[in-house]
Design a protein around this motif. Sequence first.
Motif, short mmCIF file in Angstrom:
data_model
loop_
_atom_site.label_atom_id
_atom_site.label_comp_id
_atom_site.label_asym_id
_atom_site.label_seq_id
_atom_site.Cartn_x
_atom_site.Cartn_y
_atom_site.Cartn_z
N UNK A 1 30.22 29.71 21.12
CA UNK A 1 29.73 28.21 21.14
C UNK A 1 30.83 27.35 21.00
N UNK A 2 30.50 26.11 21.21
CA UNK A 2 30.94 24.67 21.25
C UNK A 2 31.66 24.59 23.03
N UNK A 3 32.15 25.64 24.41
CA UNK A 3 32.25 25.11 24.76
C UNK A 3 31.15 24.37 25.69
N UNK A 4 32.21 23.48 27.01
CA UNK A 4 31.68 22.29 27.13
C UNK A 4 32.35 22.12 28.29
N UNK A 5 31.92 20.52 29.04
CA UNK A 5 32.63 20.25 30.08
C UNK A 5 33.53 18.50 29.71
N UNK A 6 34.36 18.68 29.21
CA UNK A 6 35.52 17.34 29.09
C UNK A 6 36.72 17.06 29.97
N UNK A 7 37.43 15.72 29.31
CA UNK A 7 38.26 15.48 30.38
C UNK A 7 39.50 15.54 29.75
N UNK A 8 40.19 15.67 30.59
CA UNK A 8 42.23 15.92 30.21
C UNK A 8 42.34 14.00 28.78
N UNK A 9 42.23 15.79 27.98
CA UNK A 9 43.36 14.71 27.11
C UNK A 9 42.42 14.95 26.04
N UNK A 10 40.94 15.37 26.03
CA UNK A 10 40.27 15.25 24.86
C UNK A 10 40.29 16.75 24.01
N UNK A 11 39.40 16.96 23.26
CA UNK A 11 39.67 17.72 22.42
C UNK A 11 37.81 18.86 22.47
N UNK A 12 38.27 20.07 21.94
CA UNK A 12 36.75 20.61 22.15
C UNK A 12 37.27 21.77 20.57
N UNK A 13 36.07 22.24 19.76
CA UNK A 13 36.03 22.89 18.85
C UNK A 13 35.54 24.07 19.29
N UNK A 14 36.24 25.40 19.46
CA UNK A 14 35.47 26.68 19.51
C UNK A 14 34.93 27.24 18.38
N UNK B 1 37.25 30.10 14.51
CA UNK B 1 37.12 28.82 15.29
C UNK B 1 39.06 28.37 16.16
N UNK B 2 39.35 27.65 17.54
CA UNK B 2 39.75 27.69 17.77
C UNK B 2 39.52 25.68 18.15
N UNK B 3 40.54 25.60 17.53
CA UNK B 3 40.14 23.47 17.43
C UNK B 3 41.63 23.42 18.75
N UNK B 4 40.75 22.95 19.99
CA UNK B 4 41.87 22.59 20.86
C UNK B 4 42.20 21.61 21.47
N UNK B 5 43.23 20.76 21.04
CA UNK B 5 43.53 19.36 21.41
C UNK B 5 43.69 19.02 22.49
N UNK B 6 44.22 17.75 23.06
CA UNK B 6 45.37 17.71 24.36
C UNK B 6 44.40 18.93 25.51
#
Length: 123
Positions: free
Chosen positions: A7-20, A80-85
């Motif tokens: 879970x946690x996927x989605x649409x973001x802009x370049x430079x944003x963060x997401x946590x899967x 979990x996978x914290x994805x930054x930048x």
Amino acid sequence: QVQLVESGGGLVQAGDSLRLSCVGSGRTFSRDAMGWFRQAPGQEREFVAAVSRGGGSQYYADSVKGRFTISKDNAKNTVDLQMNSLKPEDTAVYYCAADPTFHNIVIQTPQYRGEGTQVTVSA
């Protein structure tokens, strides 16, 4: 029945963060290394990150090193996978995986794998 659900996927802009997040069931995942792969349309599946059984050792693909962080909680059976930048080239379906052998995560031959969650990064 062993299951991994992302879970946690989605649409973001370049430079944003997401946590899967990935939660496992049907097995004691403290026995397993866990990790993440990804696959973009028309491209081969790519290793992203792996974490050891106890969570103390992590390994990353060069393409995400310094931007992504993998973590494991054996009490909750989660990884979990914290994805930054985030970059547009990070756009892919991200899959969670588990295997008793760490190396099998890295070479993408896990015993267990989830159905994936879509991450889309717009420029």
